[in-house]
Design a protein around this motif. Sequence first.
Motif, mmCIF file in Angstrom:
data_model
loop_
_atom_site.group_PDB
_atom_site.id
_atom_site.type_symbol
_atom_site.label_atom_id
_atom_site.label_comp_id
_atom_site.label_asym_id
_atom_site.label_seq_id
_atom_site.Cartn_x
_atom_site.Cartn_y
_atom_site.Cartn_z
ATOM 1 N N THR A 130 0.845 -1.189 0.000
ATOM 2 C CA THR A 130 0.000 0.000 0.000
ATOM 3 C C THR A 130 0.881 1.239 0.000
ATOM 4 N N ASN A 166 0.610 5.482 -0.623
ATOM 5 C CA ASN A 166 -0.337 6.579 -0.650
ATOM 6 C C ASN A 166 -0.112 7.494 -1.852
ATOM 7 N N SER A 167 -1.199 7.914 -2.497
ATOM 8 C CA SER A 167 -1.094 8.824 -3.639
ATOM 9 C C SER A 167 -1.223 10.283 -3.221
ATOM 10 N N THR A 168 -1.572 10.531 -1.971
ATOM 11 C CA THR A 168 -1.756 11.909 -1.516
ATOM 12 C C THR A 168 -0.441 12.544 -1.109
ATOM 13 N N VAL A 225 -3.933 4.031 -2.649
ATOM 14 C CA VAL A 225 -4.877 4.568 -1.667
ATOM 15 C C VAL A 225 -4.712 6.082 -1.576
ATOM 16 N N THR A 226 -5.718 6.720 -1.019
ATOM 17 C CA THR A 226 -5.645 8.140 -0.729
ATOM 18 C C THR A 226 -5.607 8.316 0.785
ATOM 19 N N SER A 227 -5.143 9.464 1.239
ATOM 20 C CA SER A 227 -5.204 9.772 2.658
ATOM 21 C C SER A 227 -6.432 10.633 2.902
ATOM 22 N N THR A 278 -2.710 12.846 9.706
ATOM 23 C CA THR A 278 -1.621 12.139 9.037
ATOM 24 C C THR A 278 -0.813 13.098 8.184
ATOM 25 N N ARG A 319 -9.501 13.880 -3.669
ATOM 26 C CA ARG A 319 -8.433 12.925 -3.418
ATOM 27 C C ARG A 319 -8.428 11.794 -4.425
ATOM 28 N N ALA A 370 -5.632 10.783 -7.112
ATOM 29 C CA ALA A 370 -5.164 9.400 -7.195
ATOM 30 C C ALA A 370 -5.215 8.889 -8.622
#
Length: 457
Positions: free
Chosen positions: A97, A99-101, A128-130, A135, A150, A154
């Motif tokens: 996993t 993150n794309s954010t 995934v996005t945040s 975070t 988001r 992504a």
Amino acid sequence: MSKPLKQIHLAAHFPGVNNTTVWSDPAAGSHIDFSSFAHFARTAERAKFDFLFLAEGLRLREQGGKIYDLDVVGRPDTFTVLAALAAVTERLGLTGTINSTFNEPYEVARQFASLDHLSDGRAAWNVVTSWDAFTGENFRRGGFLPAEERYARAKNFLTAAQVLFDSWDGGEILADQAAGRFLRDARAGAFRHRDQHFDIHGQFNVPRSPQGRPVIFQAGDSDEGREFAASSADAIFTGHSTLEAGRAFYADVKGRLERYGRRRDQLLVLPAATFVLGDTDADARERAREVRRQQVSGATAIRFLEQLWNRDLSGYDPDGPLPEVDPLVSEERISQGRASDRRFRDPLAVAREWREQAEAEKLSIRELVIARTARQTFVGTAESVATQINDLVQADASDGFILVPHITPGGLDVFADTVVPLLQERGVFRADYEGTTLRDHLGLDPLPARDASARAS
């Protein structure tokens, strides 16, 4: 003519930031030592599973301003662990996993292309996005994107990464989303991509990898998540693992593929699932009850209730009744860094449901939390569990399952030794790997190493 039996896909999730893992059990091992990851991966490969999956937490959770330390927290970097596992496995897929954010397309594409080379074509990316500013503070980007943007980022992120993966065909791929076109030039690895989130160009320095690009996974049950998976993913993770809910989710997601020019077999539906095995079904049910009590201690039950009530409930007895006071509805949350806000969008309504169940069934706080957070999907003898899994897959409630044991690293061993042989005997699970890449294991169309096709969003 009878319908041919579907082949079941199985994967293993090394659980991380949650209370699935019974870390207090004497059989539980470290979540930091590489030996734990290696044991888990070797068991999954011995059982001929499709892949191992690692989730990722980008910040330690907090509750009441303190680190939440009642269950497993923290994890070594995903890419580092997967690269090390590539050296101790030969066929098992390696899914991470990322993150794309809070990342950039060039960095992520370079890391996944490298992992695909190191593993001879076994890499997969769970995009995934945040969702929370808490975070984001680790990246100085807290809350910089509203929720509705988001998935847009992504999708653009994934398109940009695919341009990079596909740039090594002997010609540059120039992606101009605004103009809706791809252009080419003569330099291998050269790229250009422009959309509302990214405007990048340069030279990608990792040649085309064995799979062409990593397998793409997506996890999300929202309408946006389902649409993203239908348009761009090879597999979607879900929590729907019962017959009725699973069939509804399966039909919905598969039904979205046609408008993107895709076949139903080009997206796999893989729910997460737990299991408890016993010598008899009654024995397994008793073990499952004990596991749930280990997963939800008295302290854990109070902390979980605080997430819904949004109040300090430390003075309440977990073996006593629910608080008479209502949840505190506020933008300020007692819990930070977890998905409780999404689960409890209407805390007053949820609290009413919980009170009704507690009163009807005469449940204490701990008993109610155990009932409301039930995790055991498959409970029974090996024969019974094999039947349950096969029935759900053949009924199109899923294409397989991602198994999450409650003991790591050894909790998968008994499943590999008892349930897998029964599925193999039924002819619904492979006796050995038939290919070398993860795309082979999942039955996905191959992407030749020199294929420079790219799909614009």
